[in-house]
Motif scaffolding. Structure first.
Motif, PDB file in Angstrom:
ATOM      1  N   ASN A  11       0.826  -1.422   0.041  1.00 65.21           N
ATOM      2  CA  ASN A  11      -0.075  -0.061  -0.095  1.00 65.21           C
ATOM      3  C   ASN A  11       0.863   1.253  -0.115  1.00 65.21           C
ATOM      4  N   ARG A  18      -3.216   7.845  -0.239  1.00 65.59           N
ATOM      5  CA  ARG A  18      -3.820   6.969   1.006  1.00 65.59           C
ATOM      6  C   ARG A  18      -3.738   7.808   1.993  1.00 65.59           C
ATOM      7  N   GLU A  19      -4.880   7.865   2.697  1.00 69.20           N
ATOM      8  CA  GLU A  19      -5.224   8.348   3.975  1.00 69.20           C
ATOM      9  C   GLU A  19      -3.981   9.596   4.254  1.00 69.20           C
ATOM     10  N   ASP A  21      -4.187  12.339   5.686  1.00 69.33           N
ATOM     11  CA  ASP A  21      -4.096  12.992   7.127  1.00 69.33           C
ATOM     12  C   ASP A  21      -3.091  12.029   8.106  1.00 69.33           C
ATOM     13  N   ILE A  22      -2.905  10.849   7.453  1.00 68.54           N
ATOM     14  CA  ILE A  22      -1.995  10.192   8.328  1.00 68.54           C
ATOM     15  C   ILE A  22      -0.449  10.123   7.489  1.00 68.54           C
ATOM     16  N   TYR A  23      -0.609   9.633   6.311  1.00 65.02           N
ATOM     17  CA  TYR A  23       0.608   9.563   5.433  1.00 65.02           C
ATOM     18  C   TYR A  23       1.267  10.798   4.708  1.00 65.02           C
ATOM     19  N   SER A 102       4.337   6.899  10.008  1.00 68.70           N
ATOM     20  CA  SER A 102       3.413   7.634  10.998  1.00 68.70           C
ATOM     21  C   SER A 102       4.298   6.914  12.569  1.00 68.70           C
ATOM     22  N   ARG A 107      -1.088   4.823  17.209  1.00 69.91           N
ATOM     23  CA  ARG A 107      -2.314   4.425  16.558  1.00 69.91           C
ATOM     24  C   ARG A 107      -3.094   3.192  17.050  1.00 69.91           C
TER      25      ARG A 107
END
Ligand code: DQA
Length: 145
Positions: A11, A18-19, A21-23, A102, A107
């Motif tokens: 991924n 991809r996400e 806000d996280i990555y 991250s 998490r």
């Protein structure tokens, strides 16, 4: 120039979409370019790869062990459960630094376990793409064993 492999698991080829806000919003191509440039400035010839396949990642670790090449490894979700990847990493013959974009410890609980860390030279997590650059710094400085 010393060779270094920067290996990425599943991924991570989707970075950018991809996400975010996280990555973050940087793409995998951006990551590769940053690693190659940062490494070259420190005398490292950096080869950046990504695969969604556990078998391919294991084969790359075997090749790195055979060639005594240091590895920066983001195992992605394999971090948390792939004993096969851990066994391959344990065969390393040069530094292997586990990195995460991250901070998995901040998490979900399933991300708090890494089956890779115990056989890595060190772990760098939570600094975005800089996690990779810090790992390259450690390899360039011979700070990792
Ligand atoms: C990751 C963290 C993992 O928990 C996750 O499965 C990933 C990316 C990171 O770089 O933060 O795919 O390794």
């Amino acid at each position: 120039m010393r060779d270094v492999l920067v290996l990425n698991g599943p991924n991570l080829g989707r970075l950018g979409t991809r996400e975010p806000d996280i990555y973050g919003s940087a793409t995998f191509a951006d990551l590769a370019e940053q690693c190659v440039t940062h490494g070259a400035e420190r005398g490292l010839r950096v080869d950046v790869r990504q695969t969604d396949s556990e078998a391919e990642l294991i084969r790359w670790l075997h090749d790195a062990a055979d060639a005594n090449v240091p590895v920066v490894l983001n195992p992605a979700a394999f971090t948390h459960y792939s004993y096969a990847l851990r066994d391959a990493a344990a065969m390393r013959t040069a530094p292997l630094i586990e990195v995460h974009i991250s901070n998995p410890h901040a998490r979900e609980e399933f991300r708090h376990t890494s089956v890779i860390s115990g056989v890595a030279s060190g772990v760098i997590a939570g600094f975005g793409l800089d996690s990779y650059l810090l790992a390259l710094d450690a390899i360039a400085a011979d700070a990792a064993t």
